[in-house]
Design a protein around this motif. Sequence first.
Motif, PDB file in Angstrom:
ATOM      1  N   GLY A 166      56.289  49.900  61.133  1.00  0.00           N
ATOM      2  CA  GLY A 166      55.195  50.185  62.054  1.00  0.00           C
ATOM      3  C   GLY A 166      55.388  49.595  63.431  1.00  0.00           C
ATOM      4  N   VAL A 167      56.629  49.290  63.829  1.00  0.00           N
ATOM      5  CA  VAL A 167      56.888  48.724  65.157  1.00  0.00           C
ATOM      6  C   VAL A 167      56.766  49.834  66.182  1.00  0.00           C
ATOM      7  N   ASP A 168      55.829  49.681  67.110  1.00  0.00           N
ATOM      8  CA  ASP A 168      55.544  50.720  68.092  1.00  0.00           C
ATOM      9  C   ASP A 168      56.151  50.399  69.448  1.00  0.00           C
ATOM     10  N   GLY A 169      56.358  49.113  69.725  1.00  0.00           N
ATOM     11  CA  GLY A 169      56.932  48.705  71.001  1.00  0.00           C
ATOM     12  C   GLY A 169      57.708  47.414  70.844  1.00  0.00           C
ATOM     13  N   VAL A 170      58.716  47.247  71.702  1.00  0.00           N
ATOM     14  CA  VAL A 170      59.561  46.045  71.672  1.00  0.00           C
ATOM     15  C   VAL A 170      59.704  45.532  73.093  1.00  0.00           C
ATOM     16  N   MET A 171      59.551  44.223  73.267  1.00  0.00           N
ATOM     17  CA  MET A 171      59.712  43.576  74.577  1.00  0.00           C
ATOM     18  C   MET A 171      60.614  42.360  74.402  1.00  0.00           C
ATOM     19  N   ILE A 172      61.527  42.166  75.336  1.00  0.00           N
ATOM     20  CA  ILE A 172      62.453  41.032  75.299  1.00  0.00           C
ATOM     21  C   ILE A 172      62.230  40.215  76.562  1.00  0.00           C
ATOM     22  N   TYR A 173      61.876  38.939  76.378  1.00  0.00           N
ATOM     23  CA  TYR A 173      61.635  38.025  77.495  1.00  0.00           C
ATOM     24  C   TYR A 173      62.681  36.920  77.485  1.00  0.00           C
ATOM     25  N   THR A 174      63.081  36.498  78.680  1.00  0.00           N
ATOM     26  CA  THR A 174      64.007  35.367  78.857  1.00  0.00           C
ATOM     27  C   THR A 174      63.368  34.391  79.822  1.00  0.00           C
ATOM     28  N   VAL A 175      63.431  33.105  79.500  1.00  0.00           N
ATOM     29  CA  VAL A 175      62.842  32.077  80.346  1.00  0.00           C
ATOM     30  C   VAL A 175      63.800  31.747  81.479  1.00  0.00           C
ATOM     31  N   THR A 176      63.263  31.566  82.691  1.00  0.00           N
ATOM     32  CA  THR A 176      64.075  31.245  83.863  1.00  0.00           C
ATOM     33  C   THR A 176      64.146  29.751  84.056  1.00  0.00           C
ATOM     34  N   THR A 184      63.430  41.330  80.310  1.00  0.00           N
ATOM     35  CA  THR A 184      64.804  41.808  80.463  1.00  0.00           C
ATOM     36  C   THR A 184      65.074  43.082  79.686  1.00  0.00           C
ATOM     37  N   GLY A 185      64.198  43.462  78.773  1.00  0.00           N
ATOM     38  CA  GLY A 185      64.388  44.688  78.019  1.00  0.00           C
ATOM     39  C   GLY A 185      63.098  45.113  77.356  1.00  0.00           C
ATOM     40  N   HIS A 186      62.906  46.444  77.224  1.00  0.00           N
ATOM     41  CA  HIS A 186      61.681  46.917  76.576  1.00  0.00           C
ATOM     42  C   HIS A 186      61.892  48.317  76.054  1.00  0.00           C
ATOM     43  N   ALA A 187      61.085  48.722  75.092  1.00  0.00           N
ATOM     44  CA  ALA A 187      61.104  50.070  74.541  1.00  0.00           C
ATOM     45  C   ALA A 187      59.738  50.343  73.932  1.00  0.00           C
ATOM     46  N   GLY A 188      59.242  51.582  74.092  1.00  0.00           N
ATOM     47  CA  GLY A 188      57.965  51.962  73.519  1.00  0.00           C
ATOM     48  C   GLY A 188      56.770  51.591  74.359  1.00  0.00           C
ATOM     49  N   GLU A 191      56.278  52.388  81.814  1.00  0.00           N
ATOM     50  CA  GLU A 191      56.887  51.670  82.924  1.00  0.00           C
ATOM     51  C   GLU A 191      55.852  50.902  83.730  1.00  0.00           C
ATOM     52  N   SER A 192      54.636  51.464  83.839  1.00  0.00           N
ATOM     53  CA  SER A 192      53.592  50.736  84.581  1.00  0.00           C
ATOM     54  C   SER A 192      53.223  49.438  83.882  1.00  0.00           C
ATOM     55  N   LEU A 193      53.159  49.463  82.555  1.00  0.00           N
ATOM     56  CA  LEU A 193      52.869  48.234  81.823  1.00  0.00           C
ATOM     57  C   LEU A 193      54.039  47.259  81.933  1.00  0.00           C
ATOM     58  N   ALA A 194      55.256  47.798  81.887  1.00  0.00           N
ATOM     59  CA  ALA A 194      56.422  46.928  82.031  1.00  0.00           C
ATOM     60  C   ALA A 194      56.436  46.266  83.400  1.00  0.00           C
ATOM     61  N   ASP A 195      56.103  47.024  84.476  1.00  0.00           N
ATOM     62  CA  ASP A 195      56.065  46.443  85.814  1.00  0.00           C
ATOM     63  C   ASP A 195      54.980  45.377  85.929  1.00  0.00           C
ATOM     64  N   GLN A 196      53.859  45.611  85.240  1.00  0.00           N
ATOM     65  CA  GLN A 196      52.748  44.657  85.299  1.00  0.00           C
ATOM     66  C   GLN A 196      53.119  43.317  84.657  1.00  0.00           C
ATOM     67  N   TRP A 197      53.933  43.380  83.588  1.00  0.00           N
ATOM     68  CA  TRP A 197      54.286  42.162  82.849  1.00  0.00           C
ATOM     69  C   TRP A 197      55.765  41.808  82.993  1.00  0.00           C
ATOM     70  N   ARG A 198      56.405  42.276  84.068  1.00  0.00           N
ATOM     71  CA  ARG A 198      57.836  42.020  84.228  1.00  0.00           C
ATOM     72  C   ARG A 198      58.122  40.554  84.517  1.00  0.00           C
ATOM     73  N   ALA A 257      62.909  35.412  73.677  1.00  0.00           N
ATOM     74  CA  ALA A 257      62.032  35.777  72.561  1.00  0.00           C
ATOM     75  C   ALA A 257      61.865  37.287  72.561  1.00  0.00           C
ATOM     76  N   ILE A 258      61.749  37.860  71.366  1.00  0.00           N
ATOM     77  CA  ILE A 258      61.550  39.298  71.206  1.00  0.00           C
ATOM     78  C   ILE A 258      60.151  39.524  70.636  1.00  0.00           C
ATOM     79  N   GLY A 259      59.417  40.440  71.267  1.00  0.00           N
ATOM     80  CA  GLY A 259      58.074  40.762  70.820  1.00  0.00           C
ATOM     81  C   GLY A 259      58.041  42.121  70.147  1.00  0.00           C
ATOM     82  N   PHE A 260      57.393  42.210  68.987  1.00  0.00           N
ATOM     83  CA  PHE A 260      57.236  43.450  68.239  1.00  0.00           C
ATOM     84  C   PHE A 260      55.757  43.820  68.236  1.00  0.00           C
ATOM     85  N   MET A 261      55.427  45.005  68.785  1.00  0.00           N
ATOM     86  CA  MET A 261      54.053  45.482  68.863  1.00  0.00           C
ATOM     87  C   MET A 261      53.847  46.537  67.775  1.00  0.00           C
ATOM     88  N   ARG A 262      52.835  46.313  66.928  1.00  0.00           N
ATOM     89  CA  ARG A 262      52.599  47.233  65.812  1.00  0.00           C
ATOM     90  C   ARG A 262      51.295  47.980  66.010  1.00  0.00           C
TER      91      ARG A 262
END
Length: 812
Positions: A166-176, A184-188, A191-198, A257-262
């Motif tokens: 049931g994974v609907d979206g994936v987000m990959i974050y890297t700490v600076t 650094t990576g996303h799927a599902g 683009e507007s949501l990705a830009d908001q939380w980039r 860290a990798i985030g899985f959205m269900r």
Amino acid sequence: MTHDVVPPDDGASPEVLALAKVVARLRSEIADLEGVAAATAVIERAKGVLMAQTGISADAAYETLLARGTRWGRTLLEECWLTLGQVRTRPPPGAAASPSTAPGPGGTGQRRQPAEPATGTGDAVAVPADDGPRTLLPRLAEDLAEAGCEDDIAQLLRNALGAPLGVDGVMIYTVTSTGSLDLTGHAGITESLADQWRHVPPLSGVAALEAIAAGQAVWLEDPATDARRYLLIGEAPGQWPSRAWIPVPSGGRVRSAIGFMRSRPGPFDVDTRTVLCQAVRLCAALLRNGGPRGDGAQTAVPDDVASVQAILDVLSGPAVLLTPLRSATGEIEDYRIDGAAPESVDVQGRRGKELVGRRVLETYPTVAGTALWEGYEDTLATGAVYEGEPFTYQELGAGFPQESVYSVRATRLGGRLVVSWIRHDLSEREARRLTDMQRLGNLGWAGWQLTTDGVVWSDQVYAIFDRDPATGPIGLEELPRHVLPDDRARMAAVVHRLLRLGQRAVDHPFRITTAEGVRHVRMVVEARADAGGRPVEVHGFFQDVTALRDAELALRESERAVLVQSGMLQAERALAARLQATLLPIPERSVELAGLCVEVAYVPSESGVNVGGDWYSAIELPDRSALFVVGDVAGHGLAAVGTMAQLRFTAKGMAATGSALIDVLRRLNNLLLHTDSEPSATATMVIGRYQPDVRRLTWARAGHLPPLLIRRGRAEFLAQPDGCLLGAARDSVYGQAVIDLEPGDHLLLYTDGLVERPGEDIDLGLGRLAQTALQLLRTGVDGELARTLAAQRAGNRDDLCVLDIHVPDDAE
């Protein structure tokens, strides 16, 4: 992309030349690191395949690959490629083998693009319903071998885990380096949501940041509860009812860290959690930071460098050990940091030993070509200590330039430099500590520039004076008008001494009125004068000491009350002692009474200020018999002395009129019961009547200790008749006993002060009295027995009275 470096013009500045060399060297190192990372990624993928196929741990998978390679004479990398090649490829349903995976010209395969979701649905690619988690991970490991970027990884994770979990979206974050998060990576996700939380700053309530910091997965399974604690990513509150943020394992500090959205609501079950964690582990090689200059690439530290580092470890300030790095022509191109003190920090926030192995032009890139750089070279060449003038250094912090002022000192140590520095500007942390100190100490600083009439107050001074900062601070000469009228003259005199008489320092208390009432304030200031002795500046601090003054006043009142009470008690003791001496005279030597030698000893207590209620009577009655009484009134002070006087004279009067002993005790008991006192008085008492013609003693007691009879070298306590203490009960019954005395007998009547000790059973004290009395009589103190027994009770906590009734040896 090529890594060719355009050579600078011949007229380029020294710092540009130095930076160009650093860029060229770093690019070369990056190319080397990319090769190492590629090999590491292959090993990690092969380990992931074995872990998914057999369920073994990562360490066991590595050992298995190593053992296989050794067995067949292959290198570890070759065995890993063979393991990955044996994984069966499963194309998406309905898709034929793509020619994109066929070998291209030159015999190399082109990179396979990650499978896309079915057109027009937006759902992840479906997998057969009978495929379990153990079949998902091998296929994922195979696909990840061809991933080229973080977006590829995110898409592959969504494709593999979408339908089964049931994974609907994936987000990959890297700490600076600044602690913020970059997407650094996303799927599902759109683009507007990705830009908001980039880019996510280092805020509290960010689940991905919490997972990276703690190194543990964060499972968000209740949207209502999670929304109160975390910032939930999404275009609508209920877009993803459940989410998981899993840190990417690393050999050191976790950086991603990798985030899985269900789209499924409810908690993650155990199997789902296991599969998600293993999937993240398969991605670790692609996302992991290899660390500065690669792990395990450090060389052994020379002994002299280790010795210097041991010294740097205990220094309180910043300092580093620099080794010059020279070109083929002997020119110094850079310096390597081989040792660092714990408080050494570069512009990226790296501290202490994190700097070891780095280059100066990496940590402070703009120092090339400066006077500081030339000072380093001169110190190495001549050995002269370099101490530069304070200079301004611009560094980039939190995304904007910041200027700091430094003073640097460099000393040659063999072929190296020991460099230390001082930062002159006040850091934000120091300012915060100063603010906290003022708040906790309830004090604030103030300064008056007398030549310009400038006045500066800290925020805490405004709080102390209960003054709105918008109204501004108060001038020094205006200060007397803001204190209480009773303090104005003294405050004006203090200001006059500072400004007119040249007094350098003042510590002066005063009072002001605030909305909360009168406030006590302490002012500590000092003046600075010019060459002519005229004050030009006054600075110092104000402190709210109201709580301290209130405590001092309360303490003074308490001390005054104690002194008054002590005086009253001393006066009462003196009065009671005089009254007791008048009512109860103590003979200095033994007296003869009805043919008996009677000795009396009385010793007051040595603790406290009150007189006790111990008393005695030894008188001859009208019928030539003798009356002996020893009593002890409970309590101390005038009340006890008054009760003692009542009992003593009443007992004497009743006995003299012929009343029986038990009648005397009964009437004394009624007397105390009807005395108007609170609480009612009580007393113990032993009374005896001696008939000299038959040497017979009739005696009775009211709660008193038994008399001690010493006869023919033996000591024993007399059996006691009934009788409770006086004033305790209305219907008390008293009995009496009779004993015939013999020549040589000693009969001791005494109060409890002679035998009692705190925390000790009374029987032990009675036994000690009997033994001591026998020993004293054997040593020849026949006529001084009572006084000697009393004298041995030094430091007694209670009054004591002893009456020794002695039948002379020649008595007939």
